[in-house]
Design an enzyme around this catalytic site. Structure first.
Site, mmCIF file in Angstrom:
data_model
loop_
_atom_site.group_PDB
_atom_site.id
_atom_site.type_symbol
_atom_site.label_atom_id
_atom_site.label_comp_id
_atom_site.label_asym_id
_atom_site.label_seq_id
_atom_site.Cartn_x
_atom_site.Cartn_y
_atom_site.Cartn_z
ATOM 1 N N SER A 1 8.285 12.819 -8.118
ATOM 2 C CA SER A 1 8.051 13.783 -7.141
ATOM 3 C C SER A 1 6.506 13.593 -6.751
ATOM 4 C CB SER A 1 8.286 15.313 -7.479
ATOM 5 O OG SER A 1 7.234 15.802 -7.994
ATOM 6 N N GLY B 1 0.816 -1.293 0.287
ATOM 7 C CA GLY B 1 -0.234 0.197 0.099
ATOM 8 C C GLY B 1 0.948 1.207 -0.116
ATOM 9 N N ASP B 2 0.264 2.369 -0.265
ATOM 10 C CA ASP B 2 0.959 3.679 -0.200
ATOM 11 C C ASP B 2 1.853 3.738 -1.285
ATOM 12 O OD1 ASP B 2 -0.896 4.180 1.854
ATOM 13 O OD2 ASP B 2 0.661 3.616 3.139
ATOM 14 N N GLU B 3 1.848 3.150 -2.333
ATOM 15 C CA GLU B 3 2.708 3.298 -3.507
ATOM 16 C C GLU B 3 3.048 4.446 -4.270
ATOM 17 O OE1 GLU B 3 0.618 0.588 -2.962
ATOM 18 O OE2 GLU B 3 1.547 -1.090 -2.648
ATOM 19 N N GLY B 4 1.525 5.083 -4.253
ATOM 20 C CA GLY B 4 1.520 6.272 -5.037
ATOM 21 C C GLY B 4 0.355 6.068 -5.938
ATOM 22 N N LYS B 5 -0.620 5.124 -5.863
ATOM 23 C CA LYS B 5 -1.558 4.863 -6.765
ATOM 24 C C LYS B 5 -2.255 6.032 -6.933
ATOM 25 C CE LYS B 5 -3.112 1.805 -3.766
ATOM 26 N NZ LYS B 5 -2.350 1.875 -2.709
ATOM 27 N N THR C 1 -1.657 8.062 5.412
ATOM 28 C CA THR C 1 -2.306 9.325 5.328
ATOM 29 C C THR C 1 -3.785 9.033 6.165
ATOM 30 O OG1 THR C 1 -1.688 8.758 3.009
ATOM 31 C CG2 THR C 1 -3.662 10.114 3.086
ATOM 32 N N GLY D 1 -5.870 5.571 1.725
ATOM 33 C CA GLY D 1 -5.635 7.182 1.654
ATOM 34 C C GLY D 1 -4.681 7.638 0.482
ATOM 35 N N HIS D 2 -5.291 8.268 -0.416
ATOM 36 C CA HIS D 2 -4.733 8.609 -1.751
ATOM 37 C C HIS D 2 -4.347 10.034 -1.926
ATOM 38 C CE1 HIS D 2 -6.517 4.618 -3.407
ATOM 39 N NE2 HIS D 2 -5.884 4.385 -2.605
ATOM 40 N N GLN E 1 -5.157 -0.423 -1.365
ATOM 41 C CA GLN E 1 -4.268 -1.374 -0.669
ATOM 42 C C GLN E 1 -3.415 -1.797 -1.484
ATOM 43 O OE1 GLN E 1 -7.893 -1.836 0.137
ATOM 44 N NE2 GLN E 1 -7.440 -0.060 1.418
HETATM 45 P P1 GDP Z 1 -1.515 5.451 -2.496
HETATM 46 O O1 GDP Z 1 -2.256 5.106 -1.131
HETATM 47 O O2 GDP Z 1 -0.917 4.338 -3.035
HETATM 48 O O3 GDP Z 1 -2.450 6.413 -3.247
HETATM 49 O O4 GDP Z 1 -0.333 6.286 -1.723
HETATM 50 P P2 GDP Z 1 -0.264 7.625 -0.764
HETATM 51 O O5 GDP Z 1 -0.808 8.769 -1.165
HETATM 52 O O6 GDP Z 1 -1.058 7.271 0.571
HETATM 53 O O7 GDP Z 1 1.154 7.692 -0.515
HETATM 54 C C1 GDP Z 1 1.990 7.813 -1.385
HETATM 55 C C2 GDP Z 1 2.873 9.505 -0.947
HETATM 56 O O8 GDP Z 1 4.058 9.615 -1.787
HETATM 57 C C3 GDP Z 1 1.944 10.664 -1.013
HETATM 58 O O9 GDP Z 1 2.264 11.258 -0.205
HETATM 59 C C4 GDP Z 1 2.408 10.995 -2.481
HETATM 60 O O10 GDP Z 1 2.177 12.513 -2.627
HETATM 61 C C5 GDP Z 1 3.729 10.606 -2.506
HETATM 62 N N1 GDP Z 1 4.476 10.609 -3.930
HETATM 63 C C6 GDP Z 1 3.890 9.809 -4.748
HETATM 64 N N2 GDP Z 1 4.929 9.677 -5.947
HETATM 65 C C7 GDP Z 1 6.002 10.321 -5.455
HETATM 66 C C8 GDP Z 1 7.129 10.336 -5.979
HETATM 67 O O11 GDP Z 1 7.380 9.754 -7.278
HETATM 68 N N3 GDP Z 1 8.034 10.989 -5.137
HETATM 69 C C9 GDP Z 1 7.798 11.477 -3.976
HETATM 70 N N4 GDP Z 1 8.712 12.028 -3.510
HETATM 71 N N5 GDP Z 1 6.705 11.364 -3.344
HETATM 72 C C10 GDP Z 1 5.793 10.714 -4.145
HETATM 73 P P1 IMO Z 2 -4.043 2.881 0.616
HETATM 74 O O1 IMO Z 2 -5.097 2.708 -0.597
HETATM 75 C C1 IMO Z 2 -1.304 1.021 3.663
HETATM 76 C C2 IMO Z 2 -3.377 -2.235 6.381
HETATM 77 C C3 IMO Z 2 -3.358 -1.770 7.699
HETATM 78 C C4 IMO Z 2 -3.276 -3.017 8.313
HETATM 79 C C5 IMO Z 2 -4.140 -3.764 7.251
HETATM 80 C C6 IMO Z 2 -5.439 -3.827 7.653
HETATM 81 O O2 IMO Z 2 -3.693 3.983 0.990
HETATM 82 O O3 IMO Z 2 -2.726 1.966 -0.184
HETATM 83 P P2 IMO Z 2 -7.641 -2.520 7.574
HETATM 84 O O4 IMO Z 2 -8.155 -1.364 8.320
HETATM 85 O O5 IMO Z 2 -7.821 -2.693 6.040
HETATM 86 O O6 IMO Z 2 -8.538 -3.958 7.995
HETATM 87 O O7 IMO Z 2 -6.272 -2.572 8.010
HETATM 88 O O8 IMO Z 2 -4.109 -2.980 6.160
HETATM 89 N N1 IMO Z 2 -3.913 -1.049 5.151
HETATM 90 C C7 IMO Z 2 -3.039 -0.138 4.469
HETATM 91 N N2 IMO Z 2 -1.896 0.225 4.646
HETATM 92 N N3 IMO Z 2 -2.166 1.569 2.528
HETATM 93 C C8 IMO Z 2 -3.588 1.281 2.651
HETATM 94 O O9 IMO Z 2 -4.217 1.828 1.613
HETATM 95 C C9 IMO Z 2 -4.179 0.413 3.762
HETATM 96 N N4 IMO Z 2 -5.273 0.089 3.861
HETATM 97 C C10 IMO Z 2 -5.116 -0.846 4.986
HETATM 98 O O10 IMO Z 2 -2.444 -0.570 8.014
HETATM 99 O O11 IMO Z 2 -2.062 -3.232 8.500
HETATM 100 MG MG MG Z 3 -2.299 5.358 0.788
#
Ligand code: GDP
Ligand code: IMO
Ligand code: MG
Length: 429
Positions: free
Chosen positions: A414, A12-16, A298, A40-41, A223
């Site tokens: 970025s 998760g949180d890869e930057g989707k 996020t 959280g995107h 996720q």
């Molecule tokens: P998601 O859940 O996959 O949508 O990712 P999140 O938004 O939760 O977390 C990704 C974080 O990395 C966010 O704060 C973005 O603004 C940031 N981000 C995305 N792409 C890049 C990148 O290429 N470089 C940097 N430095 N930050 C990035």
């Molecule tokens: P995005 O879409 C990162 C993790 C939680 C926990 C596990 C189970 O932003 O990538 P839950 O509340 O879903 O039952 O929690 O999954 N988790 C995430 N981690 N990014 C997310 O979403 C997540 N959504 C759930 O931290 O480990």
């Molecule tokens: Mg996220």
């Protein structure tokens, strides 16, 4: 002309969100198909930062947003998020947002049980977001969930609440936390109904019409594959399937509609919550990645655990997730590191593995096998073409492609929308 599904390839949180927002300019509609407001995107467009949890990221690009039946919807969270993004200048109306009438609702008793169970688990907790995602999906499979369409039928709501409360109040009382009153819940649902129902419809029908008209559909995953309830690091996972195949069932379309599968991976690895993480770094480099990558959840604000890129893990995600191309994000966070490590496999109790096996004991015992690469000193931050990248950074990307057995089709340098390098347009298939 293909549709595109975007899914996370790590934890998760890869930057989707950033990638979906960038691709949305090429799409006609953006569809969420699983998860809920545990997601959280973050989208950065000029001087505005949008944090979306339930709303499809395409809304920021003025594209039609659809919340599919596979999503669990907390109506209070939805309305609050709509208000929040409206205050940032976005227009969200029943014309721009449609919600599947057969999507499952999250009620206040779901987060209550989620949190009570987590605290009962003590040090064995999963580290959920506490938003009731797990209990809501449990109710769906147990056939007792309240769905969006039920909001139009007070008698249905009343009968379903009786069944739900029998179950929940028994559990909550057993865990020593406050129980819920049917009258209060029913009154609130009836109050919410006229605010939610204007968005509701059979979205499968609209999606079918759009598809036949040749419109481009972008599926936005939440996720990631390693949090998938079947394929992830069970039980430290979320409660839905996150692989690309879910885009079809979670929106009411056939598998052929999904199109090109774009997996998103960071150039290193992070994880929030508990569970195995073979390449986790507990040293200064781990802290540096966390600081430079602003690695805080996020949704919950928790610091994310950080580590080296795990190619064995992403290769597994590529296979089970059906990933055809990879978007590699946050390459800029690695700028200036003298040396980089990539995990190519694991040593588990003296044996070599090319993948992470399913047993939790084996996962916890997995020691990464690394290869080491030279880093680069020039900045990649904000690069918008290959020509802007140092040769060593290109080498790193090429090695990742080889190891994960998928081409890198997009690079992000970025948080800003336009700081993106397109290698191959995923909509071209
Ligand atoms: P998601 O859940 O996959 O949508 O990712 P999140 O938004 O939760 O977390 C990704 C974080 O990395 C966010 O704060 C973005 O603004 C940031 N981000 C995305 N792409 C890049 C990148 O290429 N470089 C940097 N430095 N930050 C990035
Ligand atoms: P995005 O879409 C990162 C993790 C939680 C926990 C596990 C189970 O932003 O990538 P839950 O509340 O879903 O039952 O929690 O999954 N988790 C995430 N981690 N990014 C997310 O979403 C997540 N959504 C759930 O931290 O480990
Ligand atoms: Mg996220």
């Amino acid at each position: 002309m293909a549709n595109v599904a975007v899914i996370g390839a790590q934890w998760g949180d890869e930057g989707k969100g950033k990638v979906v927002d960038w691709l949305a300019s090429r799409a006609d509609v953006v569809v969420r198909f699983q998860g809920g407001h545990n997601a959280g995107h973050t989208l950065v467009v000029g001087n505005q930062t949008y944090k979306l949890s339930l709303l499809p990221s395409g809304l920021v690009n003025n594209k039609l947003g659809i919340i599919g039946n596979g999503v669990v919807v907390d109506p209070e969270a939805l309305l609050a998020e709509i208000e929040r993004v409206r205050s940032q200048g976005l227009t969200i109306t029943p014309e721009s947002l449609r919600i599947a009438e057969n999507a499952v609702l999250i009620l206040p008793l779901h987060p209550a049980l989620d949190r009570a169970r987590e605290s009962a688990r003590g040090e064995h907790k999963i580290g959920t977001t506490g938003r009731g995602i797990g209990p809501a999906y449990e109710d769906k499979v147990a056939r007792r969930a309240i769905r969006i369409a039920d909001l139009a039928e007070p008698e249905t709501l009343s009968a379903k609440l009786d069944e739900l409360l029998l179950h929940y109040n028994t559990l909550l009382a057993g865990l020593g936390v406050a129980t819920f009153s049917k009258d209060v819940l029913l009154a609130r649902l009836l109050e919410l109904a006229p605010q939610i129902l204007p968005y509701a419809e059979p979205v499968w029908e609209r999606l079918d019409t759009l598809r036949r008209a040749g419109k481009r559909i972008l599926f936005e995953g939440a996720q990631a594959v390693m949090l998938d309830v079947d394929h992830g690091t069970y039980p430290f996972v979320t409660s839905s399937n996150t692989v690309a195949a879910t885009a079809a069932a979670g929106s009411g379309m056939g598998p052929a509609a999904v199109g090109f599968v774009l997996g998103i991976a960071k150039a290193y690895t992070t994880r929030v919550g508990s569970g195995p993480f073979p390449t986790e770094l507990h040293d200064a480099t781990g802290r540096l990645l966390g600081e430079r990558g602003h690695e805080f959840g996020t949704v919950t604000g928790r610091p994310r655990r950080c580590g080296w890129f795990d190619a064995a893990l992403v290769r597994q995600a590529v296979k089970v997730g059906g990933i055809q191309g990879l978007a590699l994000t946050k390459l800029d966070v690695l700028d200036g590191l003298p040396e980089l490590k990539i995990c190519t496999g694991y040593r588990i109790r003296g044996e070599h593995f090319r993948h992470l096996p399913a047993a939790p004991g084996a996962q916890a015992a997995a020691e990464p096998e690394y290869e080491t690469m030279e880093g680069w000193s020039d900045s990649t931050h904000g690069a918008r073409s290959w020509a802007d990248l140092p040769a060593q950074a290109i080498k790193y990307v090429r090695r990742i492609e080889e190891l994960v057995e998928a081409p890198v089709t997009l690079l992000s340098t970025s948080p800003e929308r336009e700081d993106t390098i397109l290698v191959k347009d995923p909509f071209e298939g």
